[in-house]
Motif scaffolding. Structure first.
Motif, short mmCIF file in Angstrom:
data_model
loop_
_atom_site.label_atom_id
_atom_site.label_comp_id
_atom_site.label_asym_id
_atom_site.label_seq_id
_atom_site.Cartn_x
_atom_site.Cartn_y
_atom_site.Cartn_z
N ALA A 81 -16.28 55.15 90.72
CA ALA A 81 -15.07 55.42 91.51
C ALA A 81 -15.44 56.10 92.82
N ILE A 82 -16.42 57.01 92.78
CA ILE A 82 -16.77 57.76 93.98
C ILE A 82 -17.82 57.04 94.83
N CYS A 83 -18.64 56.19 94.18
CA CYS A 83 -19.72 55.50 94.90
C CYS A 83 -19.41 54.05 95.22
N GLY A 84 -18.45 53.47 94.52
CA GLY A 84 -18.26 52.03 94.59
C GLY A 84 -19.09 51.36 93.51
N ALA A 123 -3.94 54.87 89.84
CA ALA A 123 -3.09 55.24 90.97
C ALA A 123 -3.92 55.45 92.24
N ALA A 124 -5.18 55.81 92.06
CA ALA A 124 -6.07 56.03 93.21
C ALA A 124 -6.72 54.73 93.70
N GLY A 125 -6.45 53.63 92.99
CA GLY A 125 -6.99 52.34 93.41
C GLY A 125 -8.24 51.90 92.67
N ILE A 126 -8.52 52.53 91.54
CA ILE A 126 -9.69 52.20 90.73
C ILE A 126 -9.25 51.34 89.54
N GLU A 127 -9.97 50.26 89.29
CA GLU A 127 -9.66 49.38 88.15
C GLU A 127 -10.34 49.91 86.88
N VAL A 128 -9.55 50.09 85.83
CA VAL A 128 -10.10 50.49 84.54
C VAL A 128 -9.62 49.47 83.51
N GLY A 157 -12.53 49.39 100.09
CA GLY A 157 -11.74 50.43 100.73
C GLY A 157 -11.89 51.81 100.12
N ARG A 158 -11.24 52.77 100.80
CA ARG A 158 -11.26 54.16 100.34
C ARG A 158 -10.32 54.37 99.16
N VAL A 159 -10.65 55.33 98.37
CA VAL A 159 -9.79 55.75 97.27
C VAL A 159 -8.54 56.41 97.85
N ARG A 160 -7.40 56.21 97.19
CA ARG A 160 -6.16 56.86 97.61
C ARG A 160 -6.06 58.25 96.97
N SER A 161 -5.49 59.19 97.68
CA SER A 161 -5.31 60.53 97.13
C SER A 161 -4.23 60.53 96.05
N VAL A 162 -4.43 61.34 95.02
CA VAL A 162 -3.45 61.52 93.96
C VAL A 162 -3.37 63.00 93.61
#
Length: 422
Positions: free
Chosen positions: A246-249, A271-276, A290-295
């Motif tokens: 999530a933090i590195c791609g 919600a931050a844009g990461i697929e799980v 893209g960048r992660v969204r703030s939550v």
């Protein structure tokens, strides 16, 4: 003193095996004190905290053997020689207090030092004491030790805890298994580690229902027998390594992961844009564009967002797009990692139990210092996404809760190494 050197190296890809849960294993080990017969734990994590609990049990006269490279713990308490948990061992780790309930239940007496561990707040023993006193224990504090005894054994009772404490729930449930009559524990903690403990106790002959809910009922029995039990997957290690891609791609599969262990955490990542996504072998986490969204995050007892993932989530939010607010409701003084992240270029303001994080484009490597277990790994995660080199010192904290962290991250492409101290 050892340190860890991390160099930002781009996306991570591959698989990471997740170990058995530290917090579950530390709870299951004292359960051996409840029976004369052997208790064997499989899928045990290989951590310094496990060695500390081993030393504590051995100091009481229990037999503990680590087999199969430490992943199997064979224990027996058929010939205990002491009911006193000494300060020199207990001070190293808070979970040491979990011998109190079992010793009291089986032998009618226990002397346990007030515990130590990470410096993340007072975490008092009052909830443990109140619950055991409700079962008929007489407990007084003298010279830093809790002196507990019973007159005629523990007796079942109805008790409602003021706060859903995990440790107090575990201590009271273990004690109640050998109490006379029925115990109803209300406002009980619901964490998976408690469910795992109850499953083990049930294999040992305990009569318990309601685990995983806020009301647990225990029908006391005369004795418990031996058992073999597999330690549940570590949801905190799972969540930590979910944050690596999530933090590195990149895309990483966490072997042994289960969505039911990290539902609220996975929802925040989504919600931050990461697929799980769930796979046949665990969970897959991917961040590709893209960048992660703030939550915003509020730590809460299970099934809420875990306090033990707050520091790691803050590291992710440091480079997210926008402003995030992290509120710590479980422990005071648990933002000690924030100044270290600021040294790496993060924009963080802390006011009491709330931290406001304004995302920046990129963190920069820097020398930083770990202040507790989860803070140490949050700084490693930040270093993975930073420009240049990050040196994390005081990583003895890390050894308490993460096995083979360098090997696991190297396996998915991280540039990380452990530097031996002089």
């Amino acid at each position: 003193m050892d340190s860890i050197l991390v160099t930002g190296n781009g996306p991570l890809n591959g698989q990471i095996p997740i170990a058995g849960a530290k917090n579950a294993c530390l709870t299951l080990m004292p359960a051996t004190l409840l029976s004369e017969e052997p208790l064997t734990l499989t899928n045990a994590p290989r951590l310094s905290d496990i060695k500390t609990m081993t030393a504590l049990l051995q100091s009481l006269g229990a037999e503990v053997s680590a087999l199969q490279d430490g992943q199997v713990l064979a224990m027996s308490s058929h010939n205990l020689t002491s009911h006193t948990a000494d300060y020199e061992i207990v001070r190293k780790m808070r979970a040491s207090n979990l011998v109190l309930g079992p010793l009291l239940a089986r032998f009618g007496e226990a002397v346990v030092s007030l515990p130590g561990g990470c410096a993340i707040g007072a975490r008092p023993m009052d909830l443990h004491v109140e619950g055991l006193e409700a079962l008929g224990a007489e407990i007084e504090l003298k010279d830093g030790y809790l002196h507990a005894k019973t007159s005629g054994g523990l007796k079942g009772a109805v008790h409602e805890m003021r706060f859903a404490s995990v440790g107090a729930t575990e201590n009271i449930v273990m004690a109640a298994t050998l109490a006379k009559g029925t115990t109803v524990l209300k406002n009980a903690a619901r964490e998976p580690e408690i469910v795992d403990l109850v499953e083990c106790l049930r294999k040992m002959g305990a009569q318990i229902s309601g685990e995983g809910t806020s009301t647990i009922e225990i029908q006391g029995v005369d004795r418990l027998h031996g058992a073999t039990h597999q330690v549940v997957t570590d949801r905190i290690e799972l969540g930590t390594y979910m944050l690596a891609p999530a933090i590195c791609g990149g895309e990483v599969e966490l072997l042994g992961g289960r969505m039911s262990l990290v539902d609220s955490f996975a929802a925040k990542l989504n919600a931050a844009g990461i697929e799980v996504t769930e796979t046949a072998n665990g969970l897959k986490v991917a961040r590709k564009n893209g960048r992660v969204r703030s939550v915003d995050v509020v730590t809460e007892p299970f099934p809420g967002f875990p306090t033990d993932l707050q520091a790691q989530m803050m590291a992710l939010m440091c480079t997210a797009e926008g402003v995030s607010v992290l509120e710590e409701r479980i422990f005071e003084n648990r933002f000690m990692h924030a100044p270290e992240l600021v040294r790496m270029g993060a924009n963080i303001e802390v006011h009491g139990g709330t931290a406001t994080v304004t995302g920046v484009g990129r963190l920069k490597g820097a020398p930083v210092m770990a202040t507790d277990l989860r803070a140490s790994v949050s700084l490693i995660l930040a270093g993975l996404a930073a420009e240049g080199e990050t040196t994390v010192s005081r990583v003895y904290h890390l050894d308490r809760g993460y096995e083979h962290v360098v090997r696991k991250l190297e396996g998915v492409g991280a540039k990380i190494e452990r530097i031996k101290g002089q």
